[in-house]
Structure formats: C-alpha cells, structure tokens
Motif scaffolding. Structure first.
Motif, mmCIF file in Angstrom:
data_model
loop_
_atom_site.group_PDB
_atom_site.id
_atom_site.type_symbol
_atom_site.label_atom_id
_atom_site.label_comp_id
_atom_site.label_asym_id
_atom_site.label_seq_id
_atom_site.Cartn_x
_atom_site.Cartn_y
_atom_site.Cartn_z
ATOM 1 N N VAL A 1 5.288 6.794 1.410
ATOM 2 C CA VAL A 1 5.498 5.697 2.356
ATOM 3 C C VAL A 1 4.926 4.428 1.743
ATOM 4 N N ARG A 2 5.745 3.384 1.704
ATOM 5 C CA ARG A 2 5.302 2.092 1.153
ATOM 6 C C ARG A 2 5.315 1.054 2.273
ATOM 7 N N LEU A 3 4.177 0.389 2.490
ATOM 8 C CA LEU A 3 4.035 -0.614 3.545
ATOM 9 C C LEU A 3 3.440 -1.892 2.962
ATOM 10 N N ARG A 4 3.702 -3.001 3.635
ATOM 11 C CA ARG A 4 3.082 -4.264 3.247
ATOM 12 C C ARG A 4 1.630 -4.269 3.688
ATOM 13 N N VAL B 1 0.867 -1.167 0.000
ATOM 14 C CA VAL B 1 0.000 0.000 0.000
ATOM 15 C C VAL B 1 0.908 1.223 0.000
ATOM 16 N N VAL B 2 0.606 2.189 -0.868
ATOM 17 C CA VAL B 2 1.450 3.372 -1.035
ATOM 18 C C VAL B 2 0.678 4.598 -0.558
ATOM 19 N N VAL B 3 1.278 5.313 0.406
ATOM 20 C CA VAL B 3 0.683 6.530 0.948
ATOM 21 C C VAL B 3 1.546 7.711 0.525
ATOM 22 N N ARG B 4 0.900 8.734 -0.061
ATOM 23 C CA ARG B 4 1.620 9.944 -0.461
ATOM 24 C C ARG B 4 1.004 11.150 0.235
ATOM 25 N N ILE B 5 1.855 11.930 0.882
ATOM 26 C CA ILE B 5 1.433 13.158 1.550
ATOM 27 C C ILE B 5 2.215 14.304 0.937
ATOM 28 N N GLY B 6 1.499 15.205 0.243
ATOM 29 C CA GLY B 6 2.152 16.293 -0.468
ATOM 30 C C GLY B 6 1.717 17.652 0.029
#
Length: 365
Positions: free
Chosen positions: A355-358, A288-293
């Motif tokens: 942020v990349r998490l399993r 799962v990829v989380v992006r905070i811009g």
C-alpha cells in the motif's frame, strides 16, 4: 393506434403549411424589394415610364414566381429534412426506445459522407457512450444481485439445517453445542456480509465523507496488528515487524483502519500454523509504503488480477472463511485516500500486499 397516426399525419400537414407560408413570406419580401429596386433603376436610367397595365402584369408574374419558388423551396427543404433530420432522429428515437425496454446493447451507426459532419453524429457518439456505460452498470448490477443472493443463501442454509437438527429429540449436549456454534458462526458471517455490503455501498455512492486528520501511521498499524494477537498465537505464527517511527499521514483514520484490519485478517486466515506474517513501513520520498506479507497458500496469477473485484473468491477451499467483499472494500478506501494498492504472490510461498500513501504535510508525527 389509428388515432395516433391521424394525429401525426395532421401535425405533419400543419408543419408543411407553416414552412410553406414561411418561405412564401420570405420570397415575397425579397422578390418585391428586388423588383422595386430594379424597376426604379430602369426608369431612372432609361427614362421609361411604366403604365398601370405594365405594373399590374409585373405584379401578377411576380406573385406567380413567389408562389412557385416558395413551393419549390418547401419541397427541397422537406426532402432535406427527411434525409438529414428525420432519418437520424428516427434512429435515435428507436435506439432510445430499446434502451427504455432494457436492451443496452443497441448502438447508433454514425452517418458517413457529407452527413459525417452533422451534429447528429455528435449526438450518436454520446448516445453510444451512454449505452455502453449503462450496459456495464447493468451487468455489474445483475452480477451483484446474483452474488449477493448466492452469498446470502449459504449461511441461511446452514442456519436452517442446523436449526432443524437442534429440534431433534434426545440430542446429546455435545451435539447441541456443536450445532449451536455452527448457527452462531453462520449468523456472524451473514452479519459481516451485510455490514460489508452497506459499507461498500456507502463508499461507492460517496455517502461516507473522509474526515482527514494527521496521525501516526506506525501506531495505527501496530494497534491493528495487535488486535489479532489471539488468532496468530492460536496458530503459532511468527510476527516480523519493521516500522519506521514518527511517520504521519493526513487521511481518515477510521476508514484506513478497515484496510489494515482486512489485510491482517486475510494474512492470519490464509497462513498455515507455524507460518510467518511480516509488516514493514518505510518512507519513500513523499510517500509512505506499507507491506503486509504472509507465508500462506499464495495467489495464482489469474486470480491475482481479480482479487479486488466484489465477491471474487479465487480459492474455493477457503470460500467459507469470507464473502469476497473485503478486498473490494480495501481498494475503494485506498482510492478515496488517494493511494495505491498492489499484490505480489507465489503459489505455495505466500503473498505481499503493498500500500502506497501520501505522507502528511509535517512528514513526521
């Protein structure tokens, strides 16, 4: 010192005598056995009978040979030990003494030639690796102490200065409130600094053990973002969200909330009024990829390479807003969670933290 030298000399003499006796006994046994077998074979094949005088003479010659060969082997062994054992041991001992005195730059040179196959070279290699690690640890410790001292001095100086100003007679109510707010803000920064230092120390020393649980990541992200609603409304920021529903992760929710709170806090802090903050969360295979811009001031490339280091603050104009520990804490938590974090940024246009998490075993919450 002279007593130690005499004691060392006495030990070396005793060691030499012990080695000589060892060689003497070995030579006596081997040569006696060989002579006995030789004489018995000689008498059986030739029929010669040795007299008592012949045997006595042979025994004396054999004894002299045993004494001489034992002495020769002791000398040869002493020379061998001096160059192949004592010399590398002295180098290792001298290097260890320098390490004990705090000199972590010392390295043991590796022996060449036939000695390159010696086990002492293996010891020297591991010793050099240990010294290198200790040197790095000592440098980090010194930098950490220097940075902590500097960070502690700043809010303490503010509190001291404004505390002194509050003692002035005839101070107006507005000034008194202004100075009191400055003291309160400095004390808050000091408390945040100490809290982050303690958290980071516990994480790095593995005193915090993650309690993995499966939970909805999208809900956690939205809750953390909403906790900054007051700040973003005060600055008139636009909020854009694109969060995939029903995505779960198996990790420590409390630890991971530190990551989102730090990233959202920085996004709000460094974005100018009227700017924009974006949040997206999408699945990518097993991750799962989380992006905070944000559309803040951005990060120069040379700064971006160091922002996850402890106490590093690339933007000195915003130094009063943080203590340089937040992103170091974020990186450590992501490492513990088995994920990855990166940043892309352009000066004057903003930054995006990825942020990349399993994903959780179930995939969907």
């Amino acid at each position: 010192m002279s007593d130690m030298k005499r004691a060392g000399r006495r030990e070396r003499v005793l060691l030499g005598i012990r080695r000589y006796l060892s060689f003497f006994l070995l030579m006596a046994f081997v040569i006696s056995c060989c002579m006995t077998l030789f004489l018995n074979s000689l008498m059986e094949t030739t029929g010669i009978r040795l007299t008592e005088g012949n045997i006595s003479y042979a025994a004396k010659v054999t004894f002299v040979n045993v004494v001489f060969l034992s002495l020769l082997c002791t000398v040869i062994d002493g020379i061998r030990r001096k160059f192949m054992v004592e010399r590398p041991v002295r180098r290792i001992v001298k290097a260890a003494e320098q390490i004990m005195e705090g000199d972590f730059s010392v390295r043991i040179p590796l022996a060449g030639g036939i000695d390159s196959l010696s086990d002492f070279n293996v010891i020297a290699e591991y010793f050099n690796k240990m010294a290198e690690e200790l040197s790095g640890t000592e440098t980090l410790r010194n930098d950490f102490i220097a940075n902590v001292s500097h960070e502690l001095k700043t809010p303490l100086a503010v509190m001291q200065n404004y505390g002194t100003m509050l003692q002035q007679p005839g101070l107006s109510q507005d000034k008194r409130m202004e100075y009191a707010r400055a003291v309160a803000e400095a004390s808050r920064r000091l408390a945040d600094l100490i809290t982050n230092i303690l958290k980071l120390n516990k994480l790095e020393n593995q005193q915090i053990y993650p309690a993995a649980e499966s939970y909805n990541l999208g809900e956690q992200l939205c809750e953390c973002l909403l906790s900054f609603e007051g700040e973003w409304e005060a600055k008139g920021l636009d909020i854009e969200t694109d969060v995939e529903e029903g995505v779960s992760v198996d990790t420590d929710a409390e630890l991971l909330s530190l990551v989102w709170n730090n990233l959202f806090s920085n996004a709000v802090k460094f974005t100018e009024p009227g700017g924009r903050i974006s949040l997206s969360m999408r699945t990518d295979g097993e991750d799962v990829v989380v992006r905070i811009g944000d559309t803040g001031c951005g990060i120069p490339p040379e700064v971006g390479r160091h922002i996850f280091e402890k106490f590093y603050q690339g933007d000195t104009s915003h130094a009063t807003q943080g203590n340089g520990l937040g992103l170091a804490l974020v990186r450590r938590v992501i490492d513990i969670a088995g994920g990855d974090i990166s940043v892309t940024s352009e000066v004057g246009k903003g930054s995006v933290f990825t942020v990349r998490l399993r994903r959780g075993k179930s995939g969907k919450a």
